[in-house]
Scaffold this motif. Structure first.
Motif, PDB file in Angstrom:
ATOM      1  N   GLY A  19       6.772   3.497  -9.376  1.00  0.00           N
ATOM      2  CA  GLY A  19       6.654   2.533  -8.329  1.00  0.00           C
ATOM      3  C   GLY A  19       6.850   1.314  -8.747  1.00  0.00           C
ATOM      4  N   GLY A  20       6.655   0.273  -7.601  1.00  0.00           N
ATOM      5  CA  GLY A  20       7.200  -0.840  -7.874  1.00  0.00           C
ATOM      6  C   GLY A  20       8.290  -1.283  -7.097  1.00  0.00           C
ATOM      7  N   GLY A  21       9.048  -2.429  -7.605  1.00  0.00           N
ATOM      8  CA  GLY A  21      10.282  -2.924  -6.921  1.00  0.00           C
ATOM      9  C   GLY A  21      10.107  -2.704  -5.373  1.00  0.00           C
ATOM     10  N   ALA A  22      10.774  -1.764  -4.863  1.00  0.00           N
ATOM     11  CA  ALA A  22      10.596  -1.828  -3.353  1.00  0.00           C
ATOM     12  C   ALA A  22       9.585  -0.977  -2.870  1.00  0.00           C
ATOM     13  N   HIS A  23       8.708  -0.409  -3.983  1.00  0.00           N
ATOM     14  CA  HIS A  23       7.806   0.565  -3.519  1.00  0.00           C
ATOM     15  C   HIS A  23       6.369   0.145  -3.919  1.00  0.00           C
ATOM     16  N   ALA A  24       5.366   0.376  -3.222  1.00  0.00           N
ATOM     17  CA  ALA A  24       3.966   0.324  -3.833  1.00  0.00           C
ATOM     18  C   ALA A  24       3.749   0.937  -4.764  1.00  0.00           C
ATOM     19  N   LYS A  25       3.002   0.371  -5.668  1.00  0.00           N
ATOM     20  CA  LYS A  25       2.402   1.241  -6.849  1.00  0.00           C
ATOM     21  C   LYS A  25       1.198   1.809  -6.384  1.00  0.00           C
ATOM     22  N   PHE A  26       0.721   3.395  -7.016  1.00  0.00           N
ATOM     23  CA  PHE A  26      -0.458   3.931  -6.815  1.00  0.00           C
ATOM     24  C   PHE A  26      -1.718   3.058  -7.081  1.00  0.00           C
ATOM     25  N   ASP A  27      -1.758   2.606  -8.252  1.00  0.00           N
ATOM     26  CA  ASP A  27      -2.866   1.822  -8.648  1.00  0.00           C
ATOM     27  C   ASP A  27      -3.357   0.484  -7.825  1.00  0.00           C
ATOM     28  N   ASP A  28      -2.232   0.015  -7.093  1.00  0.00           N
ATOM     29  CA  ASP A  28      -2.484  -1.131  -6.386  1.00  0.00           C
ATOM     30  C   ASP A  28      -2.725  -0.867  -5.121  1.00  0.00           C
ATOM     31  N   VAL A  29      -2.122   0.428  -4.546  1.00  0.00           N
ATOM     32  CA  VAL A  29      -2.701   0.575  -3.137  1.00  0.00           C
ATOM     33  C   VAL A  29      -4.442   1.295  -3.173  1.00  0.00           C
TER      34      VAL A  29
END
Length: 160
Positions: A19-29
């Protein structure tokens, strides 16, 4: 494909899975979602945070197991991919689901990172699938539903 190209491809897939970049990361969500909201479903939205978390976990687990285990039997669609109840039984169930999701994501990442894994070889027990396809499917599916979870958190007033 050269060894450098193969290593580059593996790194790109691993980045996509993380995740990251253009996508949300699991832990952040999932971080900081109040327990009282885990089973809440806003009007005109089909899922609760728990339903999405469990769906993410179940689908990722199924894709991982299909990718590495010739004896794996997928659950029935769609009932086997969604929780039976809209809320977790308790905080321990929520935390267990998160830990299982992380564990299976890490296992998929290890499968992709392993130089012995032929990303392009057909999975013998499948129907033309490859580990490359399955890893991309995990990344795509996770990104889609994490985006839903983010929108859901906004609707519930629990996103910065």
């Amino acid at each position: 494909m050269t060894k450098d190209h193969e290593q580059s491809l593996r790194r790109h897939i691993l980045d996509l899975l993380a995740g990251g970049g253009a996508h949300a990361k699991f832990d952040d969500v999932i971080k900081g979602l109040p327990p009282k909201l885990r089973g809440e479903k806003p009007a005109k939205f089909p899922h609760t945070p728990w339903m999405l978390l469990e769906h993410l976990r179940l689908a990722q687990w199924d894709i991982l197991e299909f990718s590495r285990n010739p004896k794996h039997v997928s659950p029935p669609w769609p009932a086997g991919y969604w929780p039976k109840k809209p809320a977790p039984a308790n905080a321990a169930a929520w935390n267990k689901s998160i830990q299982q999701f992380r564990r299976d994501l890490k296992a998929m990442q290890h499968l992709v990172a392993n130089p012995k894994t032929d990303l392009f070889a057909r999975i013998p027990w499948g129907d033309d699938q490859t580990v490359l396809r399955e890893a991309l499917l995990v990344a795509d599916h996770n990104a889609y539903h994490l985006g839903q979870m983010l929108d859901l958190r906004r609707m519930l007033g629990s996103w910065k």
